[in-house]
Design an enzyme around this catalytic site. Structure first.
Site, PDB file in Angstrom:
ATOM      1  N   GLY A 193     107.771  20.222 -94.899  1.00  0.00           N
ATOM      2  CA  GLY A 193     107.184  18.645 -94.576  1.00  0.00           C
ATOM      3  C   GLY A 193     106.428  18.342 -95.938  1.00  0.00           C
ATOM      4  CG  HIS A 202     121.362  15.892 -98.941  1.00  0.00           C
ATOM      5  ND1 HIS A 202     121.447  17.227 -97.977  1.00  0.00           N
ATOM      6  CD2 HIS A 202     122.594  16.192 -99.752  1.00  0.00           C
ATOM      7  CE1 HIS A 202     122.306  18.133 -98.487  1.00  0.00           C
ATOM      8  NE2 HIS A 202     123.173  17.567 -99.533  1.00  0.00           N
TER       9      HIS A 202
HETATM   10  C1  GAR Z   1     114.345  18.434 -98.599  1.00  0.00           C
HETATM   11  O1  GAR Z   1     114.742  18.982-100.044  1.00  0.00           O
HETATM   12  C2  GAR Z   1     115.457  17.749 -97.995  1.00  0.00           C
HETATM   13  O2  GAR Z   1     116.296  17.293 -99.119  1.00  0.00           O
HETATM   14  C3  GAR Z   1     116.042  19.028 -97.446  1.00  0.00           C
HETATM   15  O3  GAR Z   1     115.195  19.883 -96.906  1.00  0.00           O
HETATM   16  C4  GAR Z   1     113.874  19.808 -97.791  1.00  0.00           C
HETATM   17  C5  GAR Z   1     112.782  19.568 -97.008  1.00  0.00           C
HETATM   18  O4  GAR Z   1     111.658  19.736 -97.668  1.00  0.00           O
HETATM   19  N1  GAR Z   1     117.140  18.356 -96.319  1.00  0.00           N
HETATM   20  C6  GAR Z   1     118.255  19.012 -96.345  1.00  0.00           C
HETATM   21  O5  GAR Z   1     118.775  19.894 -96.772  1.00  0.00           O
HETATM   22  C7  GAR Z   1     119.051  18.369 -94.900  1.00  0.00           C
HETATM   23  N2  GAR Z   1     120.516  18.504 -95.203  1.00  0.00           N
HETATM   24  P1  GAR Z   1     110.410  19.314 -97.140  1.00  0.00           P
HETATM   25  O6  GAR Z   1     110.062  20.148 -95.792  1.00  0.00           O
HETATM   26  O7  GAR Z   1     109.468  20.170 -98.155  1.00  0.00           O
HETATM   27  O8  GAR Z   1     110.166  17.955 -97.070  1.00  0.00           O
END
Ligand code: GAR
Length: 203
Positions: free
Chosen positions: A13, A110
């Site tokens: 998050g 993404h």
């Molecule tokens: C982010 O980098 C987002 O782009 C990716 O998960 C990460 C979450 O990070 N999402 C995907 O890969 C969806 N296809 P966070 O939990 O630290 O915000």
């Protein structure tokens, strides 16, 4: 008017945290009214609780059918009357019921430059392919996998000695900034979509 955001997360998050920090300033134009997750006990939910933001969990395994999960997720979001829903590391594809309610108001960040490298492992796939530029894309969600209209993109270099982790961290610094800047502009200025072309502002 303050735009009401529901943010969906599945993990650490850090993108959510960037939004929580930005929305502390009333001039940002949006506030996070709820955070939803598809799993309990994740850091994203803890971050929300620390900001006194209500949370809910919609775990696929708690439902007999995927459609039932989709209906529950939809209702859980609807309860908070969101103007915009942000998928920030939410690792589930929503279903038709959710899209019927929120398509056009549901965005996903993404960690790749779409349409290259959709799916769960954007940075790893980019590294394996050998691209020299990676980055992040904010896009509307449709019924495909990372196929919706693109709202914003940011590029970062891929360095010779990058690992998946170093590349991911470089992407995420730019990704969080883009998410905060773009969601804020969407809240304050609105947007239009013509075919696949998204423009921020009243147009
Ligand atoms: C982010 O980098 C987002 O782009 C990716 O998960 C990460 C979450 O990070 N999402 C995907 O890969 C969806 N296809 P966070 O939990 O630290 O915000």
């Amino acid at each position: 008017m303050t735009v009401r955001l529901v943010v969906l997360v599945s993990g650490s998050g850090s993108n959510l945290q960037a939004l929580l920090d930005a929305t502390a300033d009333p001039s940002y134009g949006a506030s996070v009214v709820a955070v939803g997750s598809d799993r309990p006990d994740i850091e994203g939910l803890t971050r929300a609780a620390k900001h006194d933001v209500p949370t809910f969990v919609a775990a696929v395994r708690d439902f007999a059918a995927r459609d039932d999960w989709d209906a529950f997720l939809t209702a859980s979001c609807e309860r908070f009357a969101p103007d915009l829903i942000v998928s920030a590391g939410f690792m589930k594809l929503v279903g038709p019921r959710f899209l019927a309610s929120f398509e056009g108001r549901y965005v996903n960040t993404h960690n790749a430059l779409l349409p290259a490298f959709p799916g769960m492992h954007g940075p790893r796939d980019a590294l394996t392919y050998g691209v020299k530029l990676a980055g992040a894309t904010l896009h509307f969600v449709d019924s495909g996998v990372d196929t919706g209209a693109i709202i914003a993109q940011v590029a970062v270099p891929v360095l010779d000695d990058d690992t998946e982790d170093t590349l991911l961290e470089r992407i995420k610094v730019a990704e969080r900034r883009q998410l905060v800047d773009t969601v804020g502009r969407m809240a304050r200025e609105g947007w239009t979509v013509n075919e696949r072309k998204v423009r921020l502002g009243r147009g």
